[in-house]
Scaffold this motif. Structure first.
Motif, short mmCIF file in Angstrom:
data_model
loop_
_atom_site.label_atom_id
_atom_site.label_comp_id
_atom_site.label_asym_id
_atom_site.label_seq_id
_atom_site.Cartn_x
_atom_site.Cartn_y
_atom_site.Cartn_z
N ASN A 189 23.68 52.56 37.87
CA ASN A 189 24.52 53.09 36.80
C ASN A 189 25.91 53.45 37.31
OD1 ASN A 189 22.53 53.09 34.67
ND2 ASN A 189 21.54 54.75 35.79
N PRO A 190 26.73 52.45 37.62
CA PRO A 190 28.07 52.79 38.11
C PRO A 190 28.92 53.37 36.99
CG PRO A 190 27.88 50.44 37.73
CD PRO A 190 26.51 51.03 37.52
N THR A 191 29.88 54.18 37.36
CA THR A 191 30.84 54.71 36.40
C THR A 191 31.72 53.56 35.94
OG1 THR A 191 30.85 56.81 37.55
CG2 THR A 191 32.70 56.37 36.06
N ILE A 192 31.88 53.41 34.63
CA ILE A 192 32.70 52.32 34.10
C ILE A 192 33.86 52.92 33.33
CG2 ILE A 192 32.76 50.30 32.60
CD1 ILE A 192 29.74 49.99 33.18
N ILE A 193 35.07 52.51 33.68
CA ILE A 193 36.27 52.99 33.02
C ILE A 193 36.72 51.94 32.01
CG2 ILE A 193 38.69 53.66 33.35
CD1 ILE A 193 37.89 54.50 36.21
N ASP A 194 37.02 52.38 30.80
CA ASP A 194 37.50 51.47 29.76
C ASP A 194 38.85 50.90 30.18
OD1 ASP A 194 38.07 50.12 27.45
OD2 ASP A 194 38.21 51.90 26.17
N ILE A 195 39.04 49.60 29.98
CA ILE A 195 40.26 48.92 30.39
C ILE A 195 41.50 49.60 29.80
CG2 ILE A 195 41.57 46.77 30.16
CD1 ILE A 195 38.95 45.27 30.39
N ASP A 250 34.05 42.75 40.76
CA ASP A 250 33.06 43.28 41.68
C ASP A 250 32.05 42.17 41.95
OD1 ASP A 250 31.80 45.97 42.79
OD2 ASP A 250 30.18 44.75 41.92
N PRO A 251 31.60 41.99 43.20
CA PRO A 251 30.66 40.90 43.49
C PRO A 251 29.29 41.07 42.85
CG PRO A 251 31.18 42.15 45.49
CD PRO A 251 32.02 42.71 44.39
N GLU A 252 28.92 42.29 42.42
CA GLU A 252 27.60 42.53 41.83
C GLU A 252 27.62 42.71 40.32
OE1 GLU A 252 24.82 44.79 45.01
OE2 GLU A 252 26.35 46.04 44.07
N HIS A 253 28.77 43.01 39.77
CA HIS A 253 28.85 43.33 38.34
C HIS A 253 29.88 42.44 37.66
CE1 HIS A 253 26.51 47.01 38.78
NE2 HIS A 253 27.23 47.30 39.84
N PRO A 254 29.77 42.26 36.37
CA PRO A 254 30.79 41.49 35.64
C PRO A 254 31.96 42.39 35.25
CG PRO A 254 29.00 42.07 34.16
CD PRO A 254 28.61 42.58 35.53
N LEU A 255 32.31 43.31 36.12
CA LEU A 255 33.39 44.27 35.88
C LEU A 255 34.40 44.19 37.01
CD1 LEU A 255 31.09 47.26 34.90
CD2 LEU A 255 32.44 45.88 33.32
N THR A 256 35.59 44.73 36.75
CA THR A 256 36.62 44.72 37.78
C THR A 256 36.51 45.96 38.67
OG1 THR A 256 38.24 45.93 36.45
CG2 THR A 256 38.19 43.50 36.22
N LEU A 257 37.21 45.90 39.81
CA LEU A 257 37.20 47.04 40.73
C LEU A 257 37.82 48.28 40.08
CD1 LEU A 257 38.14 45.33 44.12
CD2 LEU A 257 35.87 45.80 43.17
N ALA A 258 38.80 48.08 39.22
CA ALA A 258 39.41 49.23 38.54
C ALA A 258 38.45 49.83 37.52
CB ALA A 258 40.70 48.82 37.85
N ALA A 266 36.15 52.04 39.17
CA ALA A 266 36.85 53.09 39.92
C ALA A 266 36.71 52.91 41.42
CB ALA A 266 36.39 54.48 39.48
N VAL A 267 36.55 51.67 41.87
CA VAL A 267 36.54 51.38 43.30
C VAL A 267 37.97 51.47 43.81
CG1 VAL A 267 36.08 49.59 45.04
CG2 VAL A 267 34.47 49.95 43.16
N VAL A 268 38.93 51.02 43.00
CA VAL A 268 40.35 51.19 43.33
C VAL A 268 40.99 52.06 42.26
CG1 VAL A 268 40.59 49.04 44.62
CG2 VAL A 268 41.01 49.02 42.18
N ASN A 269 41.84 52.97 42.71
CA ASN A 269 42.54 53.89 41.83
C ASN A 269 44.01 53.94 42.22
OD1 ASN A 269 40.22 55.16 40.31
ND2 ASN A 269 39.60 55.56 42.42
N LEU A 270 44.87 54.08 41.24
CA LEU A 270 46.31 54.16 41.50
C LEU A 270 46.64 55.31 42.46
CD1 LEU A 270 49.15 53.12 40.92
CD2 LEU A 270 49.19 54.57 38.89
N SER A 271 45.96 56.42 42.31
CA SER A 271 46.25 57.59 43.15
C SER A 271 45.84 57.40 44.61
CB SER A 271 45.55 58.83 42.58
OG SER A 271 44.15 58.61 42.54
N ASP A 272 45.05 56.36 44.89
CA ASP A 272 44.60 56.09 46.26
C ASP A 272 45.40 54.99 46.95
OD1 ASP A 272 42.62 58.04 46.08
OD2 ASP A 272 41.16 56.63 45.24
N ILE A 273 46.58 54.70 46.41
CA ILE A 273 47.45 53.69 47.00
C ILE A 273 48.73 54.37 47.46
CG2 ILE A 273 48.79 51.59 46.54
CD1 ILE A 273 46.68 50.91 44.37
#
Length: 192
Positions: free
Chosen positions: A8-14, A82-90, A93-100
């Protein structure tokens, strides 16, 4: 008993992902430029006094390269699958603007990206980091130095993964592996 992998990964709406928004200044600048172009096309050689000399100064400024910022880096990597899900890294929340972070070091720009795996024992964290590195190396000028780290405390093997992701020889060897390149190509196929 171990957790199911990414159950159950956290999913952020585009629509909630950070994006570059044109502010009023940029809109006004674009309108002025369009007006000047339109007016220049209507000027004939018989009336050179109608040409506004201030346009030459602005065109020199416009020709300067726009600096690459954190938002642009985020835009480049946020749409990686993401290699396991049909979702993007954003979305995950694998990548976040605040972590760049971008840091100017002489003529070079250092890009630091901290990634957050969906679970603490994510077996694909290295592959995700490699996908990000490949995307940025293909997209950014050579003056950018990329460093990818696992966000502190988010992975049980963060030191090992960090070492692999930032070792030039290991990255080069991984990029020669046809199976890995195939998976990375699939991950990058969703990039805009």
């Amino acid at each position: 008993m171990s957790d199911p992998i990414n159950a159950n990964p956290t999913i952020i709406d585009i629509s909630n992902l950070p994006s570059r928004i044109n502010n009023d200044k940029e809109l006004d600048k674009n309108k002025q430029l369009i007006n000047k172009i339109t007016s220049l096309s209507l000027i004939s050689n018989e009336n050179p006094e109608l040409i506004d000399d201030s346009t030459s100064e602005e065109s020199e400024e416009d020709e300067e390269e726009d600096p690459i910022d954190e938002q642009e880096i985020f835009d480049l990597i946020s749409s990686i699958s993401d290699p396991e899900h049909p979702l993007t890294l954003a979305q995950l929340a694998v990548v976040n603007l605040s972590d760049i972070e971008l840091k100017q070091v002489g003529i070079l720009t250092e890009v630091l990206i901290k990634i957050t795996p969906t679970i603490t024992h994510c077996s694909l964290a290295t592959l995700i980091g490699l996908g990000i590195r490949v995307r940025l190396e293909r997209s950014l000028p050579a003056r950018f130095r990329i460093k990818i780290l696992i966000k502190e405390g988010t992975h049980q093997s963060e030191n090992q993964v960090n070492k692999q992701l930032n070792d030039k020889e290991r990255v080069a060897a991984a990029c020669e592996n046809e199976q890995l390149l195939s998976v990375i190509s699939q991950m990058l196929s969703t990039c805009k």
